[in-house]
Design a protein around this motif. Structure first.
Motif, PDB file in Angstrom:
ATOM      1  N   SER A  32       0.843  -1.171   0.000  1.00  0.00           N
ATOM      2  CA  SER A  32       0.000   0.000   0.000  1.00  0.00           C
ATOM      3  C   SER A  32       0.892   1.239   0.000  1.00  0.00           C
ATOM      4  O   SER A  32       1.973   1.237   0.586  1.00  0.00           O
ATOM      5  N   PHE A  33       0.443   2.295  -0.623  1.00  0.00           N
ATOM      6  CA  PHE A  33       1.186   3.546  -0.621  1.00  0.00           C
ATOM      7  C   PHE A  33       0.745   4.462   0.523  1.00  0.00           C
ATOM      8  O   PHE A  33       1.179   5.599   0.602  1.00  0.00           O
ATOM      9  N   ALA A  34      -0.116   3.969   1.430  1.00  0.00           N
ATOM     10  CA  ALA A  34      -0.600   4.801   2.533  1.00  0.00           C
ATOM     11  C   ALA A  34      -0.627   3.998   3.831  1.00  0.00           C
ATOM     12  O   ALA A  34      -0.887   2.805   3.833  1.00  0.00           O
ATOM     13  N   ALA A  35      -0.361   4.701   4.920  1.00  0.00           N
ATOM     14  CA  ALA A  35      -0.421   4.093   6.245  1.00  0.00           C
ATOM     15  C   ALA A  35      -1.839   4.219   6.796  1.00  0.00           C
ATOM     16  O   ALA A  35      -2.648   4.996   6.293  1.00  0.00           O
ATOM     17  N   ALA A  36      -2.128   3.447   7.816  1.00  0.00           N
ATOM     18  CA  ALA A  36      -3.424   3.508   8.491  1.00  0.00           C
ATOM     19  C   ALA A  36      -3.214   3.031   9.928  1.00  0.00           C
ATOM     20  O   ALA A  36      -2.120   2.606  10.290  1.00  0.00           O
ATOM     21  N   ASP A  37      -4.237   3.082  10.725  1.00  0.00           N
ATOM     22  CA  ASP A  37      -4.195   2.554  12.089  1.00  0.00           C
ATOM     23  C   ASP A  37      -5.630   2.237  12.487  1.00  0.00           C
ATOM     24  O   ASP A  37      -6.401   3.129  12.810  1.00  0.00           O
ATOM     25  N   ARG A  38      -5.960   0.950  12.404  1.00  0.00           N
ATOM     26  CA  ARG A  38      -7.310   0.546  12.797  1.00  0.00           C
ATOM     27  C   ARG A  38      -7.285  -0.889  13.309  1.00  0.00           C
ATOM     28  O   ARG A  38      -6.363  -1.641  13.033  1.00  0.00           O
ATOM     29  N   LEU A  39      -8.313  -1.255  14.035  1.00  0.00           N
ATOM     30  CA  LEU A  39      -8.458  -2.608  14.539  1.00  0.00           C
ATOM     31  C   LEU A  39      -9.433  -3.349  13.633  1.00  0.00           C
ATOM     32  O   LEU A  39     -10.548  -2.868  13.386  1.00  0.00           O
ATOM     33  N   GLU A  40      -9.007  -4.476  13.104  1.00  0.00           N
ATOM     34  CA  GLU A  40      -9.829  -5.268  12.173  1.00  0.00           C
ATOM     35  C   GLU A  40      -9.871  -6.701  12.670  1.00  0.00           C
ATOM     36  O   GLU A  40      -8.835  -7.370  12.717  1.00  0.00           O
ATOM     37  N   GLN A  41     -11.026  -7.190  13.078  1.00  0.00           N
ATOM     38  CA  GLN A  41     -11.196  -8.548  13.588  1.00  0.00           C
ATOM     39  C   GLN A  41     -10.190  -8.870  14.685  1.00  0.00           C
ATOM     40  O   GLN A  41      -9.601  -9.942  14.737  1.00  0.00           O
ATOM     41  N   GLY A  42      -9.948  -7.901  15.572  1.00  0.00           N
ATOM     42  CA  GLY A  42      -9.060  -8.096  16.705  1.00  0.00           C
ATOM     43  C   GLY A  42      -7.583  -7.920  16.404  1.00  0.00           C
ATOM     44  O   GLY A  42      -6.750  -8.103  17.279  1.00  0.00           O
ATOM     45  N   VAL A  43      -7.223  -7.576  15.161  1.00  0.00           N
ATOM     46  CA  VAL A  43      -5.823  -7.424  14.763  1.00  0.00           C
ATOM     47  C   VAL A  43      -5.586  -5.975  14.338  1.00  0.00           C
ATOM     48  O   VAL A  43      -6.380  -5.393  13.599  1.00  0.00           O
ATOM     49  N   ARG A  44      -4.479  -5.362  14.805  1.00  0.00           N
ATOM     50  CA  ARG A  44      -4.134  -3.992  14.434  1.00  0.00           C
ATOM     51  C   ARG A  44      -3.635  -3.981  12.991  1.00  0.00           C
ATOM     52  O   ARG A  44      -2.725  -4.702  12.630  1.00  0.00           O
ATOM     53  N   VAL A  45      -4.269  -3.168  12.158  1.00  0.00           N
ATOM     54  CA  VAL A  45      -3.901  -3.026  10.747  1.00  0.00           C
ATOM     55  C   VAL A  45      -3.242  -1.669  10.571  1.00  0.00           C
ATOM     56  O   VAL A  45      -3.834  -0.646  10.875  1.00  0.00           O
ATOM     57  N   TRP A  46      -1.993  -1.674  10.069  1.00  0.00           N
ATOM     58  CA  TRP A  46      -1.205  -0.457   9.948  1.00  0.00           C
ATOM     59  C   TRP A  46      -1.096   0.026   8.505  1.00  0.00           C
ATOM     60  O   TRP A  46      -0.348   0.950   8.214  1.00  0.00           O
ATOM     61  N   ILE A  47      -1.780  -0.614   7.574  1.00  0.00           N
ATOM     62  CA  ILE A  47      -1.719  -0.207   6.169  1.00  0.00           C
ATOM     63  C   ILE A  47      -3.113   0.121   5.663  1.00  0.00           C
ATOM     64  O   ILE A  47      -4.105  -0.418   6.149  1.00  0.00           O
ATOM     65  N   ASP A  48      -3.195   1.000   4.693  1.00  0.00           N
ATOM     66  CA  ASP A  48      -4.465   1.345   4.054  1.00  0.00           C
ATOM     67  C   ASP A  48      -4.755   0.263   3.020  1.00  0.00           C
ATOM     68  O   ASP A  48      -3.987   0.062   2.083  1.00  0.00           O
ATOM     69  N   THR A  49      -5.845  -0.465   3.201  1.00  0.00           N
ATOM     70  CA  THR A  49      -6.168  -1.579   2.311  1.00  0.00           C
ATOM     71  C   THR A  49      -7.150  -1.198   1.206  1.00  0.00           C
ATOM     72  O   THR A  49      -7.721  -2.067   0.555  1.00  0.00           O
ATOM     73  N   SER A  50      -7.310   0.089   0.965  1.00  0.00           N
ATOM     74  CA  SER A  50      -8.226   0.510  -0.103  1.00  0.00           C
ATOM     75  C   SER A  50      -7.513   0.428  -1.459  1.00  0.00           C
ATOM     76  O   SER A  50      -6.303   0.644  -1.547  1.00  0.00           O
ATOM     77  N   PRO A  51      -8.266   0.119  -2.514  1.00  0.00           N
ATOM     78  CA  PRO A  51      -7.662   0.109  -3.847  1.00  0.00           C
ATOM     79  C   PRO A  51      -7.039   1.459  -4.219  1.00  0.00           C
ATOM     80  O   PRO A  51      -6.018   1.513  -4.899  1.00  0.00           O
TER      81      PRO A  51
END
Length: 85
Positions: free
Chosen positions: A1-20
């Motif tokens: 991904s070309f962008a960072a993120a910070d969110r909780l997804e199904q109990g796991v911390r996601v640090w990348i932007d998963t959008s197309p």
């Protein structure tokens, strides 16, 4: 991904932007390793010249019976693509 993120997804911390729009790409990798708690994989990444100087954000996810909802993830990794001179 070309962008960072910070969110909780199904109990796991996601640090990348998963959008197309962020250039997200998922890649399944075969892992190898010895013992428990570690593994390694190789990934070829062809780099276009217009990517030089761009930041790339990566994160690995793995099935983990001891993790939240059966998943675990690495911390996010930021790579700045470039050429050595």
């Amino acid at each position: 991904s070309f962008a960072a993120a910070d969110r909780l997804e199904q109990g796991v911390r996601v640090w990348i932007d998963t959008s197309p729009a962020a250039g997200f790409h998922a890649q399944l990798l075969a892992l190898s390793g010895t013992g428990t708690g570690s593994a390694q994989a190789s990934l070829e990444l062809p780099i276009a010249l217009d990517w030089i100087g761009q930041a790339l954000h990566a994160q690995a996810f793995a099935a983990d019976p001891g993790g939240p909802l059966g998943w675990s993830a690495t911390p996010g990794l930021r790579l700045t693509l470039g050429a050595s001179r």
